[in-house]
Design a protein around this motif. Structure first.
Motif, PDB file in Angstrom:
ATOM      1  N   TYR A  10       0.836  -1.200   0.000  1.00 52.55           N
ATOM      2  CA  TYR A  10       0.000   0.000   0.000  1.00 52.55           C
ATOM      3  C   TYR A  10       0.876   1.258   0.000  1.00 52.55           C
ATOM      4  N   ILE A  11       1.843   1.305   0.913  1.00 52.93           N
ATOM      5  CA  ILE A  11       2.714   2.480   1.050  1.00 52.93           C
ATOM      6  C   ILE A  11       3.565   2.681  -0.205  1.00 52.93           C
ATOM      7  N   LEU A  12       4.117   1.613  -0.741  1.00 48.11           N
ATOM      8  CA  LEU A  12       4.916   1.726  -1.964  1.00 48.11           C
ATOM      9  C   LEU A  12       4.061   2.208  -3.131  1.00 48.11           C
ATOM     10  N   HIS A  13       2.861   1.668  -3.241  1.00 46.55           N
ATOM     11  CA  HIS A  13       1.970   2.092  -4.328  1.00 46.55           C
ATOM     12  C   HIS A  13       1.577   3.562  -4.173  1.00 46.55           C
ATOM     13  N   TRP A  14       1.278   3.974  -2.941  1.00 48.61           N
ATOM     14  CA  TRP A  14       0.905   5.376  -2.702  1.00 48.61           C
ATOM     15  C   TRP A  14       2.056   6.298  -3.096  1.00 48.61           C
ATOM     16  N   GLY A  18       1.881   9.028  -5.957  1.00 51.68           N
ATOM     17  CA  GLY A  18       2.264  10.398  -5.634  1.00 51.68           C
ATOM     18  C   GLY A  18       3.156  11.012  -6.693  1.00 51.68           C
ATOM     19  N   THR A  19       4.134  10.242  -7.178  1.00 56.02           N
ATOM     20  CA  THR A  19       5.030  10.786  -8.199  1.00 56.02           C
ATOM     21  C   THR A  19       4.267  11.110  -9.479  1.00 56.02           C
ATOM     22  N   ARG A  20       3.254  10.342  -9.785  1.00 56.15           N
ATOM     23  CA  ARG A  20       2.456  10.610 -10.989  1.00 56.15           C
ATOM     24  C   ARG A  20       1.549  11.829 -10.816  1.00 56.15           C
ATOM     25  N   TRP A  21       1.251  12.159  -9.557  1.00 56.25           N
ATOM     26  CA  TRP A  21       0.411  13.323  -9.260  1.00 56.25           C
ATOM     27  C   TRP A  21       1.238  14.554  -8.937  1.00 56.25           C
ATOM     28  N   GLY A  22       2.568  14.449  -9.113  1.00 60.65           N
ATOM     29  CA  GLY A  22       3.429  15.592  -8.873  1.00 60.65           C
ATOM     30  C   GLY A  22       3.840  15.767  -7.419  1.00 60.65           C
ATOM     31  N   VAL A  23       3.735  14.696  -6.639  1.00 55.81           N
ATOM     32  CA  VAL A  23       4.116  14.737  -5.225  1.00 55.81           C
ATOM     33  C   VAL A  23       5.365  13.887  -5.048  1.00 55.81           C
ATOM     34  N   ASN A  24       6.305  14.373  -4.260  1.00 58.96           N
ATOM     35  CA  ASN A  24       7.512  13.628  -3.966  1.00 58.96           C
ATOM     36  C   ASN A  24       7.152  12.241  -3.402  1.00 58.96           C
ATOM     37  N   ARG A  25       7.869  11.221  -3.851  1.00 52.83           N
ATOM     38  CA  ARG A  25       7.598   9.839  -3.449  1.00 52.83           C
ATOM     39  C   ARG A  25       7.623   9.666  -1.925  1.00 52.83           C
ATOM     40  N   THR A  26       8.641  10.219  -1.273  1.00 51.37           N
ATOM     41  CA  THR A  26       8.749  10.070   0.178  1.00 51.37           C
ATOM     42  C   THR A  26       7.607  10.780   0.887  1.00 51.37           C
ATOM     43  N   VAL A  27       7.223  11.935   0.411  1.00 49.18           N
ATOM     44  CA  VAL A  27       6.089  12.653   0.999  1.00 49.18           C
ATOM     45  C   VAL A  27       4.838  11.766   0.938  1.00 49.18           C
ATOM     46  N   ALA A  28       4.592  11.179  -0.213  1.00 44.57           N
ATOM     47  CA  ALA A  28       3.416  10.324  -0.373  1.00 44.57           C
ATOM     48  C   ALA A  28       3.511   9.072   0.505  1.00 44.57           C
ATOM     49  N   GLN A  29       4.691   8.484   0.592  1.00 40.78           N
ATOM     50  CA  GLN A  29       4.851   7.286   1.419  1.00 40.78           C
ATOM     51  C   GLN A  29       4.651   7.606   2.899  1.00 40.78           C
ATOM     52  N   ILE A  30       5.170   8.726   3.349  1.00 42.79           N
ATOM     53  CA  ILE A  30       4.973   9.115   4.754  1.00 42.79           C
ATOM     54  C   ILE A  30       3.498   9.359   5.022  1.00 42.79           C
ATOM     55  N   HIS A  31       2.831   9.997   4.083  1.00 47.43           N
ATOM     56  CA  HIS A  31       1.389  10.215   4.256  1.00 47.43           C
ATOM     57  C   HIS A  31       0.662   8.876   4.383  1.00 47.43           C
ATOM     58  N   ALA A  32       0.995   7.940   3.516  1.00 45.52           N
ATOM     59  CA  ALA A  32       0.356   6.620   3.573  1.00 45.52           C
ATOM     60  C   ALA A  32       0.654   5.918   4.894  1.00 45.52           C
ATOM     61  N   LEU A  34       1.431   7.252   7.831  1.00 46.59           N
ATOM     62  CA  LEU A  34       0.704   7.897   8.923  1.00 46.59           C
ATOM     63  C   LEU A  34      -0.797   7.644   8.830  1.00 46.59           C
ATOM     64  N   PHE A  35      -1.311   7.551   7.636  1.00 48.34           N
ATOM     65  CA  PHE A  35      -2.733   7.245   7.458  1.00 48.34           C
ATOM     66  C   PHE A  35      -3.048   5.843   7.993  1.00 48.34           C
ATOM     67  N   LEU A  36      -2.157   4.896   7.739  1.00 51.62           N
ATOM     68  CA  LEU A  36      -2.382   3.522   8.177  1.00 51.62           C
ATOM     69  C   LEU A  36      -2.057   3.294   9.651  1.00 51.62           C
ATOM     70  N   ARG A  80       9.406  14.432  22.082  1.00 52.74           N
ATOM     71  CA  ARG A  80       9.461  14.526  20.614  1.00 52.74           C
ATOM     72  C   ARG A  80       8.073  14.813  20.038  1.00 52.74           C
ATOM     73  N   ASP A  81       8.086  15.465  18.882  1.00 54.68           N
ATOM     74  CA  ASP A  81       6.833  15.635  18.148  1.00 54.68           C
ATOM     75  C   ASP A  81       6.469  14.310  17.508  1.00 54.68           C
ATOM     76  N   HIS A  82       5.222  13.972  17.596  1.00 50.38           N
ATOM     77  CA  HIS A  82       4.672  12.807  16.910  1.00 50.38           C
ATOM     78  C   HIS A  82       3.698  13.335  15.864  1.00 50.38           C
ATOM     79  N   PHE A  83       3.393  12.507  14.886  1.00 56.88           N
ATOM     80  CA  PHE A  83       2.582  12.975  13.775  1.00 56.88           C
ATOM     81  C   PHE A  83       1.432  12.020  13.495  1.00 56.88           C
ATOM     82  N   VAL A  84       0.310  12.610  13.133  1.00 55.85           N
ATOM     83  CA  VAL A  84      -0.871  11.846  12.747  1.00 55.85           C
ATOM     84  C   VAL A  84      -1.409  12.432  11.445  1.00 55.85           C
ATOM     85  N   ALA A  85      -2.003  11.580  10.647  1.00 55.00           N
ATOM     86  CA  ALA A  85      -2.610  12.015   9.390  1.00 55.00           C
ATOM     87  C   ALA A  85      -4.115  12.119   9.568  1.00 55.00           C
TER      88      ALA A  85
END
Length: 177
Positions: A10-14, A18-32, A34-36, A80-85
């Protein structure tokens, strides 16, 4: 954090999408990720889980926060700061569409409107060129106006509207162009 094979897929696909939608791959993977995730994650956990540089995680988190897709969460006993999507897919969709409109469509509309004004006095421009520019402007203004009409609808109403799409098209009949 250990990921199951399905979570990895899922994360790799996201990231690929992301790269196809103009979003950096790592940004999209981190979003995925945090979403999961079932709990807030700190940057080191994200870096270790995705095997990416800590600096890349930091920059990616800033990007996701600027979009409003990720927020800082504090965990008792951990400085530390923690992050949620965002977890609501309708809210995620709304935020992404709003940001893309603000970052891409609105500036383009401003330039096209200025070009339309300048085209009126541009004697070097052919009328057919002026007309094509006007068509693009009209199209984008129609899309932006339509978005403005629907952006405040509650998710349940928007879902019903989208579900009705094909039925409404049949009701309206064929486009005669």
């Amino acid at each position: 954090m250990d990921l199951s094979p399905t979570e990895q897929k899922y994360i790799l696909h996201w990231g690929e999408k992301g790269t196809r939608w103009g979003v950096n791959r790592t940004v999209a993977q981190i979003h995925a990720l945090l979403f999961l995730a079932s709990e807030p994650l700190h940057a080191e956990q994200i870096a270790d889980t995705l095997a990416v540089a800590r600096s890349n995680v930091s920059n990616s988190l800033k990007e996701l926060q600027s979009w409003g897709l990720v927020k800082v969460a504090h965990v008792m006993g951990d400085r530390r700061d923690h992050f949620v999507a965002l977890q609501d897919v309708w809210e995620i969709f709304r935020v992404i569409v709003e940001e893309r409109k603000r970052r891409e469509i609105d500036p383009t509309l401003s330039v096209l409107r200025q070009c339309a004004i300048e085209a009126e006095d541009d004697r070097g421009m052919q009328p057919a060129t002026r007309e094509r520019m006007a068509q693009v402007l009209d199209f984008l203004e129609l899309l932006a106006g339509s978005y403005d009409d629907y952006r405040h609808l509650p998710p349940a109403t928007l879902k019903r509207f989208i579900t009705m799409g094909g039925k409404v098209a049949k009701l309206l009949g064929k486009d005669e162009r």
